[in-house]
Design a protein around this motif. Structure first.
Motif, PDB file in Angstrom:
ATOM      1  N   ASP A   1       0.819  -1.213   0.000  1.00 19.03           N
ATOM      2  CA  ASP A   1       0.000   0.000   0.000  1.00 19.03           C
ATOM      3  C   ASP A   1       0.849   1.258   0.000  1.00 19.03           C
ATOM      4  OD1 ASP A   1      -2.767   1.221   0.314  1.00 19.03           O
ATOM      5  OD2 ASP A   1      -1.761   2.056   2.084  1.00 19.03           O
ATOM      6  N   VAL A   2       1.988   1.206   0.672  1.00 18.30           N
ATOM      7  CA  VAL A   2       2.867   2.380   0.736  1.00 18.30           C
ATOM      8  C   VAL A   2       3.441   2.681  -0.649  1.00 18.30           C
ATOM      9  CG1 VAL A   2       4.970   3.318   1.754  1.00 18.30           C
ATOM     10  CG2 VAL A   2       3.419   1.958   3.154  1.00 18.30           C
ATOM     11  N   ILE A   3       3.879   1.648  -1.363  1.00 16.61           N
ATOM     12  CA  ILE A   3       4.383   1.849  -2.721  1.00 16.61           C
ATOM     13  C   ILE A   3       3.271   2.377  -3.620  1.00 16.61           C
ATOM     14  CG2 ILE A   3       5.431   0.722  -4.708  1.00 16.61           C
ATOM     15  CD1 ILE A   3       7.321   0.796  -2.378  1.00 16.61           C
ATOM     16  N   SER A   4       2.042   1.898  -3.418  1.00  9.56           N
ATOM     17  CA  SER A   4       0.905   2.408  -4.200  1.00  9.56           C
ATOM     18  C   SER A   4       0.695   3.893  -3.951  1.00  9.56           C
ATOM     19  CB  SER A   4      -0.370   1.632  -3.839  1.00  9.56           C
ATOM     20  OG  SER A   4      -0.236   0.257  -4.107  1.00  9.56           O
ATOM     21  N   LEU A   5       0.869   4.305  -2.717  1.00  2.74           N
ATOM     22  CA  LEU A   5       0.736   5.724  -2.368  1.00  2.74           C
ATOM     23  C   LEU A   5       1.752   6.557  -3.145  1.00  2.74           C
ATOM     24  CD1 LEU A   5      -0.217   8.097  -0.533  1.00  2.74           C
ATOM     25  CD2 LEU A   5       1.423   7.310   1.163  1.00  2.74           C
ATOM     26  N   VAL A   6       2.982   6.099  -3.203  1.00  3.48           N
ATOM     27  CA  VAL A   6       4.031   6.830  -3.913  1.00  3.48           C
ATOM     28  C   VAL A   6       3.762   6.847  -5.409  1.00  3.48           C
ATOM     29  CG1 VAL A   6       6.498   6.903  -4.414  1.00  3.48           C
ATOM     30  CG2 VAL A   6       5.724   6.260  -2.148  1.00  3.48           C
ATOM     31  N   LEU A   7       3.389   5.705  -5.977  1.00  7.82           N
ATOM     32  CA  LEU A   7       3.137   5.606  -7.411  1.00  7.82           C
ATOM     33  C   LEU A   7       2.008   6.553  -7.827  1.00  7.82           C
ATOM     34  CD1 LEU A   7       3.623   4.260 -10.145  1.00  7.82           C
ATOM     35  CD2 LEU A   7       2.107   2.408  -9.434  1.00  7.82           C
ATOM     36  N   GLY A   8       0.901   6.528  -7.081  1.00  5.74           N
ATOM     37  CA  GLY A   8      -0.211   7.421  -7.397  1.00  5.74           C
ATOM     38  C   GLY A   8       0.163   8.882  -7.252  1.00  5.74           C
TER      39      GLY A   8
ATOM     40  N   GLY B   1      -6.376   1.669   2.419  1.00  9.03           N
ATOM     41  CA  GLY B   1      -5.202   2.396   2.874  1.00  9.03           C
ATOM     42  C   GLY B   1      -5.065   3.704   2.118  1.00  9.03           C
ATOM     43  N   ASP B   2      -4.043   4.494   2.497  1.00 11.61           N
ATOM     44  CA  ASP B   2      -3.796   5.747   1.781  1.00 11.61           C
ATOM     45  C   ASP B   2      -3.457   5.477   0.318  1.00 11.61           C
ATOM     46  OD1 ASP B   2      -4.231   7.443   3.992  1.00 11.61           O
ATOM     47  OD2 ASP B   2      -2.195   7.112   4.718  1.00 11.61           O
ATOM     48  N   GLY B   3      -2.770   4.364   0.061  1.00 11.81           N
ATOM     49  CA  GLY B   3      -2.453   4.010  -1.319  1.00 11.81           C
ATOM     50  C   GLY B   3      -3.678   3.667  -2.132  1.00 11.81           C
ATOM     51  N   THR B   4      -4.695   3.105  -1.482  1.00 15.18           N
ATOM     52  CA  THR B   4      -5.935   2.735  -2.174  1.00 15.18           C
ATOM     53  C   THR B   4      -6.571   3.941  -2.850  1.00 15.18           C
ATOM     54  OG1 THR B   4      -6.312   1.063  -0.454  1.00 15.18           O
ATOM     55  CG2 THR B   4      -8.165   1.590  -1.903  1.00 15.18           C
ATOM     56  N   VAL B   5      -6.763   5.009  -2.063  1.00 15.87           N
ATOM     57  CA  VAL B   5      -7.440   6.193  -2.610  1.00 15.87           C
ATOM     58  C   VAL B   5      -6.525   6.951  -3.558  1.00 15.87           C
ATOM     59  CG1 VAL B   5      -9.056   6.445  -0.716  1.00 15.87           C
ATOM     60  CG2 VAL B   5      -6.824   7.515  -0.535  1.00 15.87           C
TER      61      VAL B   5
END
Length: 538
Positions: free
Chosen positions: A120-127, A352-356
């Motif tokens: 999820d953390v990596i998703s947050l950065v990617l987004g 998670g934060d990465g989700t949104v």
């Protein structure tokens, strides 16, 4: 990524290729050209990693066969760290090294290490990176900078207010996008203002000196404001992302560090250091004659003219801002208090934060831009500048954190800091921060965080203090890379403008570093119990 698959640098078919490395023959003029070829291909730097790894395996004894996994982990770390520091291979490639080194050395299974590279953390950065590219593509950052700077410029020019406008804009932008990307985006805006000022012999006497000093202040202001603003939120810097990922890895039973909880601590911390930055720049680089020297070349009308060239805001710009603003609201309201749950409770806190962040970034590929038929706000061609090297670096950091924990290396290394057992919080916090702040001047802040946070996590357990005290102190210390160019890519960007030298970084950055350590020593013990529960003993 360029056409050759490289994340950094550029290449051209016109460049002269270094010859393939081959041993000198008796008939060749020989060894000199062979050595030059080796250096051109960076083979000594490439070899330094495996050689250091072999040296650790052969010479280091951490306590017999029981600690063989810890020794192997240390050997792999030496390999990866040397490739990071020397630039033997591109940063992205060096960051992928754990994917093959960990299984080969028995540190971790292939599936386990691969999972560290996407969560999820990596998703947050990617987004966040995709949103930053949208802001850059539509020049929203430039419009924001010119609007704010024209308000603060004054008529006649007031240098302290102009500095506040430039640094304040950079600070705000850096809160929402990666600080390196912020520096790259904002430095052309700042230097565009400086281009109106004379350089070299174009101005006479004291006027030239005043302009030169103010130019230093502007460049230093952008460099430091981007670093300080990134401290305020999770998305502002990779260090905070690494902290969140390692916190959830080492202490999954504890309350997670969320966007809103970190901002409750990080924003006051960042505002204190930002105030110190502005005061330092005004005292060191502005005098009573600076405004008079600048007024001949710069005034509010110049900035407004440049702003008018951008034209009115387009539909696409408004939509990007709407998506970005909605994302900020979702970040801040996902979890509120124990009595007032955020919207995350509607989904049983599975989001998670990465989700949104990914969800809102996806909208950019769906909403029309309004420019031509079928064109969306973003397409994948616009994402070619995605900073995959940073994303892979974060994944490597999480993999190394897992390796530290599973191999037992952190237990061994933490023995050296056991003197902190029983010490007061006002001693523990600055010591941990200073250790991290010294290391970060010689390598990147992300690499420093990756190295010290696993150590501090295990140390906290052994000396019976709340791990947030040590881990947050280490993360903040890693962001205080204010003195030398290697400490941060933002420093390098500022250094490359030609307006500043290393002496300027040291003389301006040292007071900021001291203020950062002092403010952390005060804020973490006072706010920590309410935000992170640091008054609970482990």
């Amino acid at each position: 990524m360029d056409k050759h698959g490289s994340f950094g640098g550029s290449s051209s078919s016109d460049d002269v290729e270094a010859p393939l490395l081959a041993p000198p023959s008796p008939s060749s003029p020989a060894a000199a050209s062979w050595v030059r070829a080796a250096l051109a291909h960076r083979y000594p730097a490439v070899a330094s990693g495996p050689l250091a790894c072999a040296a650790v395996c052969l010479l280091v004894d951490l306590g017999g066969a029981d600690h063989r996994g810890a020794r192997n982990m240390l050997a792999v770390l030496a390999w990866v760290f040397l490739w990071w520091v020397t630039g033997a291979v591109p940063l992205a490639v060096a960051s992928m090294a754990p994917l093959f080194l960990f299984p080969l050395f028995g540190v971790s299974a292939a599936d386990a290490v691969a999972k560290a590279y996407m969560d999820d953390v990596i998703s947050l950065v990617l987004g966040s990176f995709i949103l930053a590219l949208a802001i850059e593509h539509y020049q929203i950052h430039r419009r924001l900078a010119l609007n704010i700077t024209s308000v603060f410029c004054g008529d006649p020019v007031r240098p302290p207010l102009l500095l506040l406008g430039i640094t304040g804009t950079t600070f705000f932008v850096s809160m929402w996008i990666h600080n390196t990307a912020c520096t790259v985006m904002m430095m052309p805006v700042a230097t565009g203002i400086l281009q109106r000022l004379p350089r070299g012999g174009d101005a006479g006497g004291g006027c030239q000196e005043e302009v030169r000093r103010f130019s230093k202040a502007v460049v230093l202001g952008v460099v430091y404001a981007s670093a300080i603003g990134g401290m305020a939120t999770l998305t502002g810097t990779g260090v905070n992302i690494i902290l969140v990922g390692m916190w959830s890895t080492y202490f999954p039973e504890e309350e997670p560090i969320t966007f809103s909880s970190w901002m409750s601590f990080g924003l006051p911390m960042a505002l204190i250091i930002f105030a110190a930055l502005w005061v330092t720049l005004c005292l060191m680089y502005c005098s009573k004659n600076t405004g008079k020297a600048l007024s001949a070349y710069l005034d509010r009308s110049h900035l407004r003219r440049e702003l008018s060239l951008l034209g009115p805001m387009t539909f696409a710009e408004k939509m990007v801002l709407a998506v970005f603003g909605t994302l900020i609201v979702l970040w801040m309201t996902k979890s509120l208090t124990d009595d007032i749950p955020g919207w995350g409770a509607l989904f049983h806190n599975n989001v998670g934060d990465g989700t949104v962040t990914i969800m809102m970034a996806t909208l950019l590929f769906i909403i029309p831009s309004g420019k031509s038929k079928g064109e969306k706000l973003m397409d994948w061609n616009k994402c070619r500048k995605l900073q995959w090297d940073i994303i892979l670096l974060l994944g490597a950091g999480f993999a190394i954190a897992d390796g530290f924990r599973s191999s037992g290396l952190t237990d061994i290394l933490s023995e050296g800091l056991r003197f902190l057992k029983g010490a007061q919080t006002v001693v523990i916090v600055p010591v941990a921060c200073i250790v991290s702040a010294v290391i970060t001047e010689f390598t990147s802040d992300d690499a420093t965080t990756t190295l010290v946070l696993p150590l501090f996590a295990e140390l906290a357990k052994s000396i019976n203090v709340h791990p947030a005290l040590l881990m947050i102190s280490g993360a903040i210390g890693a962001q205080l890379s204010y003195l030398l160019p290697p400490g941060s890519p933002s420093n390098v960007v500022g250094f490359s403008t030609g307006h500043i030298v290393i002496k300027d970084l040291v003389t301006t950055g040292l007071p900021l570093k001291i203020v950062g350590i002092a403010s952390l020593t005060i804020l973490l013990p006072s706010l920590g119990p309410h935000i992170f529960g640091t008054n609970n003993r482990f």
